[in-house]
Design an enzyme around this catalytic site. Structure first.
Site, mmCIF file in Angstrom:
data_model
loop_
_atom_site.group_PDB
_atom_site.id
_atom_site.type_symbol
_atom_site.label_atom_id
_atom_site.label_comp_id
_atom_site.label_asym_id
_atom_site.label_seq_id
_atom_site.Cartn_x
_atom_site.Cartn_y
_atom_site.Cartn_z
ATOM 1 N N GLU A 69 -12.310 -4.542 -65.005
ATOM 2 C CA GLU A 69 -11.459 -4.869 -63.849
ATOM 3 C C GLU A 69 -11.577 -6.347 -63.457
ATOM 4 O OE1 GLU A 69 -9.364 -2.763 -63.275
ATOM 5 O OE2 GLU A 69 -10.201 -0.762 -63.551
ATOM 6 N N HIS A 109 -15.355 -2.930 -55.925
ATOM 7 C CA HIS A 109 -14.531 -1.766 -56.264
ATOM 8 C C HIS A 109 -15.434 -0.563 -56.495
ATOM 9 C CE1 HIS A 109 -11.800 0.928 -58.311
ATOM 10 N NE2 HIS A 109 -12.505 0.862 -59.427
ATOM 11 N N HIS A 121 -15.533 4.221 -56.183
ATOM 12 C CA HIS A 121 -14.798 5.488 -56.193
ATOM 13 C C HIS A 121 -15.335 6.438 -55.117
ATOM 14 C CE1 HIS A 121 -14.484 4.654 -60.858
ATOM 15 N NE2 HIS A 121 -13.710 3.846 -60.158
ATOM 16 N N GLU A 171 -14.631 2.982 -34.195
ATOM 17 C CA GLU A 171 -14.882 1.618 -34.653
ATOM 18 C C GLU A 171 -13.951 1.153 -35.775
ATOM 19 O OE1 GLU A 171 -19.095 0.668 -35.025
ATOM 20 O OE2 GLU A 171 -18.772 0.176 -32.917
ATOM 21 N N HIS A 178 -7.826 6.982 -57.625
ATOM 22 C CA HIS A 178 -8.830 6.221 -58.376
ATOM 23 C C HIS A 178 -9.979 5.731 -57.494
ATOM 24 C CE1 HIS A 178 -9.806 3.155 -61.734
ATOM 25 N NE2 HIS A 178 -10.754 3.079 -60.826
HETATM 26 O O1 2HA Z 1 -15.256 1.689 -65.096
HETATM 27 O O2 2HA Z 1 -14.335 1.637 -62.024
HETATM 28 O O3 2HA Z 1 -11.863 1.022 -62.620
HETATM 29 C C1 2HA Z 1 -15.250 0.865 -64.000
HETATM 30 C C2 2HA Z 1 -14.133 1.229 -63.134
HETATM 31 C C3 2HA Z 1 -12.774 1.035 -63.640
HETATM 32 ZN ZN ZN Z 2 -12.630 2.263 -60.934
#
Ligand code: 2HA
Ligand code: ZN
Length: 251
Positions: free
Chosen positions: A97, A120, A122, A150, A191
């Site tokens: 990414e 980033h 999940h 908040e 995602h």
């Molecule tokens: O594998 O989160 O979006 C890493 C990730 C891809």
């Molecule tokens: Zn990811």
């Protein structure tokens, strides 16, 4: 992030803009281990140095072997090449990414020159929410704001949302960066989420707060709602905490 369950297996990635002088205290900035093509252009990042997680690497392992799971790279030639200055010791490279990260850095730096982090991951409840909640950004943001007092204070600019797109591509990088122009949080439907901020704590805190709100929503969405935080109360929060909610998001 791993302890929160946000980064299963090799899920998630972080990039942190380093101060050149600070990096120079620890590294010989003239010693390039190898050069890795990036596959995109980002002239604004020429000469900038980033600490970044590696592709295929597990967050849970970073603490045990940082030099293998992380790398420090300097972008050159309009961002088309990255010079490895430290890390990725097994021959690895930066996260798949990387385009979304670097393009998001460019977008956020234009809004706030102090921005240094793109993160980033999940988180389960935010992800779950994208299966059952309207993906309209105003509606999504308002739901989150209503889940914890908040929230509007922590992310008054709200949460932008991208529909499902193929990850790891320049296209999702461009789309994410565009969304980063107006908010520090960008949900990738089905995602995960991107956050941006001045430092790791601020960025982690942003995602943590949005994920907490999503968790509350997933607990209550199927129940009759008899109370909420009203827009009038949101305006009281704006005044009390000196924040301004995204234009047009409150009545
Ligand atoms: O594998 O989160 O979006 C890493 C990730 C891809
Ligand atoms: Zn990811």
């Amino acid at each position: 992030m791993y302890a929160h369950g946000w980064d299963e297996r090799n899920g998630g990635n972080i990039s942190l803009l380093l101060d050149e002088a600070e990096a120079g205290d620890y590294l010989d900035l003239n010693h390039v281990i190898r050069t890795i093509p990036t596959g995109f252009e980002a002239p604004e990042l020429n000469g900038k140095i980033f600490l970044v997680t590696g592709t295929g690497k597990y967050f849970k392992n970073v603490q045990y072997d940082p030099a293998n799971n992380l790398g420090i790279v300097r972008l050159i030639e309009n961002g088309t090449q990255a010079e490895l200055l430290w890390g990725f010791t097994d021959g690895g490279r930066f996260t798949s990414e990387f385009p979304a990260h670097m393009m998001s850095h460019v977008a956020r730096m234009r809004v706030n020159p102090e921005n240094r982090v793109v993160m980033h991951c999940h988180p389960a409840n935010l992800l779950a929410m994208t299966y059952v909640h309207d993906l309209d950004e105003r509606a999504f943001t308002r739901t989150l704001w209503q889940m914890c007092t908040e929230c509007i204070v922590v992310f008054p600019d709200g949460v932008n949302v991208l529909p499902w797109m193929l990850c790891g591509t320049n296209e999702i990088g461009v789309a994410t960066a565009k969304k980063m122009e107006t908010a520090r949080l960008v949900v990738w439907a089905q995602h995960g989420i991107y956050g941006a901020g001045r430092d790791l704590d601020e960025t982690f805190g942003l995602i943590e707060t949005a994920e907490k709100a999503a968790e509350i929503w997933m607990k209550i969405a199927h129940l009759p709602r008899i109370n909420t935080i009203t827009d009038e109360q949101m305006h009281l929060l704006e005044a009390r905490f000196g924040v301004k909610a995204r234009d047009g998001y409150l009545s």
